[in-house]
Design an enzyme around this catalytic site. Structure first.
Site, short mmCIF file in Angstrom:
data_model
loop_
_atom_site.label_atom_id
_atom_site.label_comp_id
_atom_site.label_asym_id
_atom_site.label_seq_id
_atom_site.Cartn_x
_atom_site.Cartn_y
_atom_site.Cartn_z
N LYS A 81 2.38 -3.28 7.30
CA LYS A 81 2.67 -3.48 5.88
C LYS A 81 4.09 -3.04 5.54
CE LYS A 81 0.51 -4.74 2.96
NZ LYS A 81 0.38 -6.12 2.41
N THR B 174 0.82 -1.20 0.00
CA THR B 174 0.00 0.00 0.00
C THR B 174 0.85 1.25 0.00
OG1 THR B 174 -1.55 1.28 1.37
CG2 THR B 174 -0.10 -0.21 2.52
N ASP B 175 0.29 2.35 -0.50
CA ASP B 175 1.00 3.63 -0.43
C ASP B 175 1.06 4.17 0.99
OD1 ASP B 175 -1.66 4.38 -0.14
OD2 ASP B 175 -1.65 5.83 -1.77
N GLU B 176 0.27 3.61 1.90
CA GLU B 176 0.25 4.12 3.27
C GLU B 176 1.57 3.89 4.01
OE1 GLU B 176 -3.33 3.63 5.57
OE2 GLU B 176 -4.47 3.10 3.77
N TYR C 108 -1.77 -0.47 10.98
CA TYR C 108 -1.89 -1.15 9.68
C TYR C 108 -0.70 -0.84 8.79
CZ TYR C 108 -3.11 -1.52 4.75
OH TYR C 108 -3.07 -1.78 3.41
#
Length: 360
Positions: free
Chosen positions: A163, A133-135, A159
């Site tokens: 990741k 994810t870009d997060e 989260y």
């Protein structure tokens, strides 16, 4: 070519399975634990396809994964198995550590043992594709900047931290053991079969039920939105054409504030399913206390995947969102049981930094 898709009963994973099975030259094994967000109904279009099979298992079960890799002669692992909802990670981070970090470690071990046992030709063909994810990059200022593949990691939530850790493990298994890996980091996905805890399906279904449409803070946070079927096409390219050791950012070139997203859904529903008495769906919008650690803005620079693999999104945000709203209007058979039995739209992740609950 034989694929193992982990997390294939989830939102993005099921889109990947449906996309891959459309190619008769592919065989797809879907491995999913079937947690709350896993839904075999999302695989109904392919459940009887000759080139598809489902295995209920956990990526933490290392020996089980290894047995499936060997039995199905897997060429490409696409690892999408993950806990993925930020709000749930605030309420209960343990599951995110277990699945996203420990699970990635276990499946990497299984993949490494399997890869080492392949003949030279099989080793050259094998890929481990980790979908992220870009997060993991943190957030961006409202007035500029984009995430590129070299952007330093700065996760803000349990989260995104889990990741980020899994991404680092995948890179380490490549650098230390030579496992041929590719990685991809995507922006916010939306589209059919999206579990209704996420913003777009939640707003659509709340609006249909005449319930408040929750918007965090002032709704100024910005996301880049990517139609899930475009993402599935990108993931196939990364898995089959990407260079080992490389990562690819996948974005939709569609930045919108959260408030704009909600208002656009309201306007689409005004056209398709008008409210009684001439009221507008925008009147249901309710501003709620922001969640802790809410990133300001995400924006993906997807020029590398366009340049090297020839991928660009087919849907723009307006066309993709219209398709999404229409799908939810036409497919209550899929989301109705979820709203009734598994998730009714309650707020998650409202705990503040001092442990108190935010407004709902």
């Amino acid at each position: 070519m034989n694929f193992l898709v982990t997390g294939g009963a989830g939102f993005i994973g099921s889109a990947v399975c449906r996309h891959l099975c459309a190619n008769p030259a592919y065989r797809v094994t879907n491995l999913d634990k079937l947690t709350y967000a896993g839904n075999l109904a999302s695989l109904r279009p392919i459940e009887n396809a000759h080139n598809y099979r489902f295995e209920q298992a956990d990526i933490c079960e290392e020996r089980t994964v290894l047995e499936i890799l060997r039995r199905d002669d897997i060429d490409i692992v696409m690892n999408l198995a993950a806990e993925s909802h930020v709000d749930r990670s605030i309420d209960g981070p343990g599951a995110f550590i277990e699945t996203n970090i420990v699970g990635t470690y276990r499946i990497l071990n299984a993949a490494l043992e399997y890869w080492r046992g392949l003949p030279q030709e099989g080793q050259a063909r094998f890929r481990f594709h980790h979908v992220s994810t870009d997060e993991v990059f943190g957030d961006l200022p409202f007035d500029g900047g984009m995430f590129v593949e070299e952007t330093p990691y700065a996760p803000s939530s349990p989260y995104s931290a889990s990741k980020a850790a899994s991404d680092h493990l995948v890179r380490a298994w490549h650098e230390t053991y030579g496992l041929p890996v590719v990685l991809s980091n995507c922006s916010n996905n939306y589209g059919p079969y999206h579990f209704p805890e996420k913003l777009i399906p939640l707003v659509i279904l709340n609006a249909l039920d005449e319930r408040p449409l929750p918007v965090y803070g002032a709704g100024a946070n910005v996301r880049d939105w990517l139609f899930v079927e475009d993402h599935a096409q990108a993931l196939e390219l990364v898995a089959t054409k990407g260079q080992p050791g490389e990562s690819y950012n996948v974005g939709g070139n569609s930045e919108r504030t959260n408030l704009t997203v909600v208002e656009t859904i309201c306007d689409l529903l005004d056209q398709r399913r008008p409210r009684a008495g001439g009221k507008r769906h925008r009147e249901l919008i309710s501003f709620v206390t922001d969640r802790p650690g809410h990133d300001r803005r995400y924006a993906i620079d997807a020029s590398k995947i366009a340049r090297e693999l020839g991928w660009t999104p087919r849907e723009n945000f307006d066309s993709g969102l219209a398709r999404t709203v229409d799908w939810y209007l036409d497919n209550k058979w899929w989301w109705g049981p979820i709203r009734e039995q598994r998730y009714a739209g309650e707020r998650l992740g409202a705990a503040s930094k001092d442990g108190t609950e935010g407004a709902a």
